[in-house]
Design a protein around this motif. Sequence first.
Motif, PDB file in Angstrom:
ATOM      1  N   ALA A  12     -19.886 -13.198   2.464  1.00 19.53           N
ATOM      2  CA  ALA A  12     -20.114 -14.106   3.584  1.00 19.53           C
ATOM      3  C   ALA A  12     -18.803 -14.426   4.278  1.00 19.53           C
ATOM      4  O   ALA A  12     -17.781 -14.640   3.641  1.00 19.53           O
ATOM      5  N   THR A  13     -18.847 -14.477   5.571  1.00 13.61           N
ATOM      6  CA  THR A  13     -17.646 -14.791   6.343  1.00 13.61           C
ATOM      7  C   THR A  13     -17.481 -16.283   6.534  1.00 13.61           C
ATOM      8  O   THR A  13     -16.376 -16.774   6.651  1.00 13.61           O
ATOM      9  N   THR A  14     -18.579 -17.038   6.598  1.00 14.17           N
ATOM     10  CA  THR A  14     -18.512 -18.489   6.716  1.00 14.17           C
ATOM     11  C   THR A  14     -19.673 -19.075   5.931  1.00 14.17           C
ATOM     12  O   THR A  14     -20.698 -18.439   5.724  1.00 14.17           O
ATOM     13  N   ALA A  15     -19.532 -20.316   5.502  1.00 16.38           N
ATOM     14  CA  ALA A  15     -20.604 -20.966   4.772  1.00 16.38           C
ATOM     15  C   ALA A  15     -21.797 -21.161   5.683  1.00 16.38           C
ATOM     16  O   ALA A  15     -21.669 -21.439   6.860  1.00 16.38           O
ATOM     17  N   SER A  16     -23.002 -21.035   5.120  1.00 14.41           N
ATOM     18  CA  SER A  16     -24.207 -21.128   5.953  1.00 14.41           C
ATOM     19  C   SER A  16     -24.881 -22.486   5.842  1.00 14.41           C
ATOM     20  O   SER A  16     -25.982 -22.658   6.326  1.00 14.41           O
ATOM     21  N   ASN A  17     -24.224 -23.468   5.213  1.00 14.14           N
ATOM     22  CA  ASN A  17     -24.869 -24.761   5.032  1.00 14.14           C
ATOM     23  C   ASN A  17     -24.166 -25.865   5.800  1.00 14.14           C
ATOM     24  O   ASN A  17     -24.286 -27.030   5.479  1.00 14.14           O
ATOM     25  N   HIS A  18     -23.390 -25.514   6.823  1.00 13.35           N
ATOM     26  CA  HIS A  18     -22.764 -26.535   7.627  1.00 13.35           C
ATOM     27  C   HIS A  18     -23.791 -27.213   8.512  1.00 13.35           C
ATOM     28  O   HIS A  18     -24.689 -26.575   9.031  1.00 13.35           O
ATOM     29  N   PRO A  19     -23.652 -28.521   8.713  1.00 15.50           N
ATOM     30  CA  PRO A  19     -24.562 -29.186   9.657  1.00 15.50           C
ATOM     31  C   PRO A  19     -24.279 -28.713  11.065  1.00 15.50           C
ATOM     32  O   PRO A  19     -23.139 -28.497  11.453  1.00 15.50           O
ATOM     33  N   GLY A  20     -25.309 -28.540  11.848  1.00 15.57           N
ATOM     34  CA  GLY A  20     -25.147 -28.070  13.223  1.00 15.57           C
ATOM     35  C   GLY A  20     -25.091 -29.226  14.187  1.00 15.57           C
ATOM     36  O   GLY A  20     -25.135 -30.399  13.819  1.00 15.57           O
ATOM     37  N   CYS A  21     -24.964 -28.892  15.454  1.00 12.03           N
ATOM     38  CA  CYS A  21     -24.984 -29.902  16.508  1.00 12.03           C
ATOM     39  C   CYS A  21     -26.422 -30.216  16.883  1.00 12.03           C
ATOM     40  O   CYS A  21     -27.352 -29.555  16.460  1.00 12.03           O
TER      41      CYS A  21
ATOM     42  N   ASP B 185     -24.050 -14.019   8.733  1.00  7.88           N
ATOM     43  CA  ASP B 185     -23.247 -14.909   7.896  1.00  7.88           C
ATOM     44  C   ASP B 185     -22.919 -14.249   6.563  1.00  7.88           C
ATOM     45  O   ASP B 185     -22.941 -14.869   5.514  1.00  7.88           O
ATOM     46  N   GLY B 186     -22.656 -12.938   6.599  1.00  5.24           N
ATOM     47  CA  GLY B 186     -22.297 -12.228   5.385  1.00  5.24           C
ATOM     48  C   GLY B 186     -23.497 -11.567   4.713  1.00  5.24           C
ATOM     49  O   GLY B 186     -24.566 -11.423   5.302  1.00  5.24           O
ATOM     50  N   PHE B 187     -23.293 -11.155   3.473  1.00  6.20           N
ATOM     51  CA  PHE B 187     -24.364 -10.491   2.731  1.00  6.20           C
ATOM     52  C   PHE B 187     -24.022 -10.466   1.249  1.00  6.20           C
ATOM     53  O   PHE B 187     -22.870 -10.700   0.857  1.00  6.20           O
ATOM     54  N   SER B 188     -25.019 -10.223   0.446  1.00  7.78           N
ATOM     55  CA  SER B 188     -24.814  -9.931  -0.978  1.00  7.78           C
ATOM     56  C   SER B 188     -25.354  -8.533  -1.230  1.00  7.78           C
ATOM     57  O   SER B 188     -26.105  -7.988  -0.418  1.00  7.78           O
ATOM     58  N   ARG B 189     -24.994  -7.945  -2.350  1.00  8.16           N
ATOM     59  CA  ARG B 189     -25.383  -6.557  -2.611  1.00  8.16           C
ATOM     60  C   ARG B 189     -25.556  -6.329  -4.099  1.00  8.16           C
ATOM     61  O   ARG B 189     -25.002  -7.052  -4.943  1.00  8.16           O
ATOM     62  N   ARG B 190     -26.324  -5.300  -4.445  1.00  8.80           N
ATOM     63  CA  ARG B 190     -26.425  -4.847  -5.823  1.00  8.80           C
ATOM     64  C   ARG B 190     -26.734  -3.350  -5.801  1.00  8.80           C
ATOM     65  O   ARG B 190     -27.325  -2.832  -4.843  1.00  8.80           O
TER      66      ARG B 190
ATOM     67  N   VAL C 243     -27.345 -12.424   4.979  1.00 11.16           N
ATOM     68  CA  VAL C 243     -27.475 -13.869   5.146  1.00 11.16           C
ATOM     69  C   VAL C 243     -27.504 -14.149   6.640  1.00 11.16           C
ATOM     70  O   VAL C 243     -26.563 -13.790   7.359  1.00 11.16           O
ATOM     71  N   TYR C 244     -28.579 -14.750   7.113  1.00  7.18           N
ATOM     72  CA  TYR C 244     -28.742 -15.045   8.533  1.00  7.18           C
ATOM     73  C   TYR C 244     -28.550 -16.541   8.753  1.00  7.18           C
ATOM     74  O   TYR C 244     -29.240 -17.355   8.136  1.00  7.18           O
ATOM     75  N   ARG C 245     -27.634 -16.866   9.654  1.00  5.69           N
ATOM     76  CA  ARG C 245     -27.282 -18.265   9.868  1.00  5.69           C
ATOM     77  C   ARG C 245     -28.382 -19.031  10.595  1.00  5.69           C
ATOM     78  O   ARG C 245     -28.612 -20.209  10.344  1.00  5.69           O
ATOM     79  N   ILE C 246     -29.049 -18.376  11.534  1.00  4.01           N
ATOM     80  CA  ILE C 246     -30.100 -19.027  12.319  1.00  4.01           C
ATOM     81  C   ILE C 246     -31.297 -18.093  12.410  1.00  4.01           C
ATOM     82  O   ILE C 246     -31.211 -16.910  12.094  1.00  4.01           O
TER      83      ILE C 246
ATOM     84  N   SER D 164     -11.315 -25.871  19.359  1.00  7.94           N
ATOM     85  CA  SER D 164     -11.871 -26.852  18.426  1.00  7.94           C
ATOM     86  C   SER D 164     -11.946 -26.237  17.043  1.00  7.94           C
ATOM     87  O   SER D 164     -12.375 -25.092  16.884  1.00  7.94           O
ATOM     88  N   ASP D 165     -11.504 -26.980  16.055  1.00  5.96           N
ATOM     89  CA  ASP D 165     -11.508 -26.519  14.670  1.00  5.96           C
ATOM     90  C   ASP D 165     -12.180 -27.579  13.807  1.00  5.96           C
ATOM     91  O   ASP D 165     -11.536 -28.372  13.138  1.00  5.96           O
ATOM     92  N   SER D 166     -13.495 -27.612  13.848  1.00  7.06           N
ATOM     93  CA  SER D 166     -14.274 -28.544  13.040  1.00  7.06           C
ATOM     94  C   SER D 166     -15.126 -27.748  12.069  1.00  7.06           C
ATOM     95  O   SER D 166     -14.915 -26.554  11.874  1.00  7.06           O
ATOM     96  N   ASP D 167     -16.092 -28.389  11.457  1.00  7.50           N
ATOM     97  CA  ASP D 167     -16.950 -27.701  10.490  1.00  7.50           C
ATOM     98  C   ASP D 167     -18.150 -27.031  11.144  1.00  7.50           C
ATOM     99  O   ASP D 167     -19.036 -26.534  10.447  1.00  7.50           O
ATOM    100  N   ASP D 168     -18.183 -26.979  12.469  1.00  3.20           N
ATOM    101  CA  ASP D 168     -19.310 -26.373  13.161  1.00  3.20           C
ATOM    102  C   ASP D 168     -19.144 -24.852  13.143  1.00  3.20           C
ATOM    103  O   ASP D 168     -18.218 -24.320  13.755  1.00  3.20           O
ATOM    104  N   PRO D 169     -20.012 -24.117  12.430  1.00  3.28           N
ATOM    105  CA  PRO D 169     -19.864 -22.657  12.376  1.00  3.28           C
ATOM    106  C   PRO D 169     -20.040 -21.972  13.720  1.00  3.28           C
ATOM    107  O   PRO D 169     -19.612 -20.833  13.888  1.00  3.28           O
ATOM    108  N   ALA D 170     -20.663 -22.638  14.687  1.00  2.64           N
ATOM    109  CA  ALA D 170     -20.818 -22.032  16.015  1.00  2.64           C
ATOM    110  C   ALA D 170     -19.480 -21.803  16.680  1.00  2.64           C
ATOM    111  O   ALA D 170     -19.359 -20.950  17.561  1.00  2.64           O
TER     112      ALA D 170
END
Length: 478
Positions: free
Chosen positions: A113-122, A200-205, A219-222, A269-275
């Motif tokens: 994953a490139t960014t966390a997918s559980n950040h609160p949005g706007c 938002d990244g991926f996992s693999r096996r 992993v799909y962010r939206i 802007s550098d906040s916790d908003d993944p957008a």
Amino acid sequence: MATYEFSSDSIKNMLGRFARAADGAVKGAREALREDAEQERVNERARREEERAALAWRGREESAATQTTPAKRAAGAAPVVPAAARIETKPVEIKPVARAATAAPSQPEVHAATTASNHPGCRDQRAPLRSAPSLESMVKSSCAFERERLNEAARRAYDELRKGMFGYQERIEVLGATGEELQDAYEALRYGAPEALWLDGFSRRRSAISALNWDVFPVYRISKDETARLLQEMADRSESLLAALRALPSDEQRVQAAHNALILNCDYSDSDDPAEATAAGALVNGKALCLGISLAFKYLMDRLDIPCVVMRGNANGSGKMEEAGPHAWNLVQVKGGWSHVDVTYDLSGSTDKRRPFLTYLGLSDAQIASTHTWDTDKYPTAARPFDCYRRKGRFVCSWDELAGLLDLTLARDRFCAFQLDERLAHTGATGERVLSAEELRRKIFDLAGASLTGVMAGKTQLSVTGSNALHVYHVAVA
């Protein structure tokens, strides 16, 4: 910042200024400036065309822009610019999609994953879609650099990931690729398609122990519907700007106008908003990180059919590379040659967004290397600089030449932008001492003050801002 007062002694100062202007070096500078007068008028017309393009972001006339309600302006982080140039921005909700319990393996080998997918949005203010086009049809792939740089196995993985991730598949089967090739393919997709803001990244096996076969779980962010809505809004908001950019006579002017439009209409802007790490952050919300700004610039270039790459490396604006941090910017190809464009760094220096810095617009590898580092084996060589200040007659090779330029422009325009020859930072017969940033600014400030003495009545305030690493400065009269 200091204050100059002008009195009856200004006549003596004026005589001193005229004497300085009579000096051979200044005289030569003035003659050169006069010879460039016609070219300056041409540049001025081009600049006005670029300004009109920057102000055409949403294609509204000034009268319509001034009717924006305070409630709408307060809904988002709109840049502080004149009403006619301001973009109405709407925060966009970015939140994870609920996925089936069986979608991911119980013990994934790697999570990329490139960014966390559980950040609160706007907050989300949704506008209805005109239609429901496929995601693939909303992507403009005019630059194949990211895919072409991959080896054969990674390209196959890229094609499978693109097909699956653009179709919102829960599981994608990829055959015959190493883990490193799989990761390279994902990065090529992520940075090569600025529209792919839902990734938002991926996992693999491994699906077969003896072979390089993988089950990939994206992993799909939206959600898919929200993605289509955002892509449609990005297209709607950039439509008028792109029309204005296409009307410009050259790709170089289109690159500069797009650079200026992003500076005018976006804030860092550098906040916790993944957008903020997506093109939608810059084009829809009006606020983004360096990655979001770089992806937005590529989004515009793709639609102008100008080859563009999102660069990843490290940078430090002061030139102290031991303190450099991760950074993203762009490479563009104009007239067959590549050049660096760092909208984020020029945005940070543009205190007056209507007069954006052009410090990092169209630099060669050698020029930008003082503040940026990157994997040179991974990206094309940039050897075609725009030389913006030199072409505008604002590249200064002597202090007398700067005095002449300030005399000619500062009182008239209350503003002067220029770039100093790096050799002016060195003093002594052999240049053994290097002037500090403060010494350079003080020297520029004193020359500007002397230029205004006896010309402007009353108290006048001067400000000097600029990039010490590349010696680009703006002098403004308040």
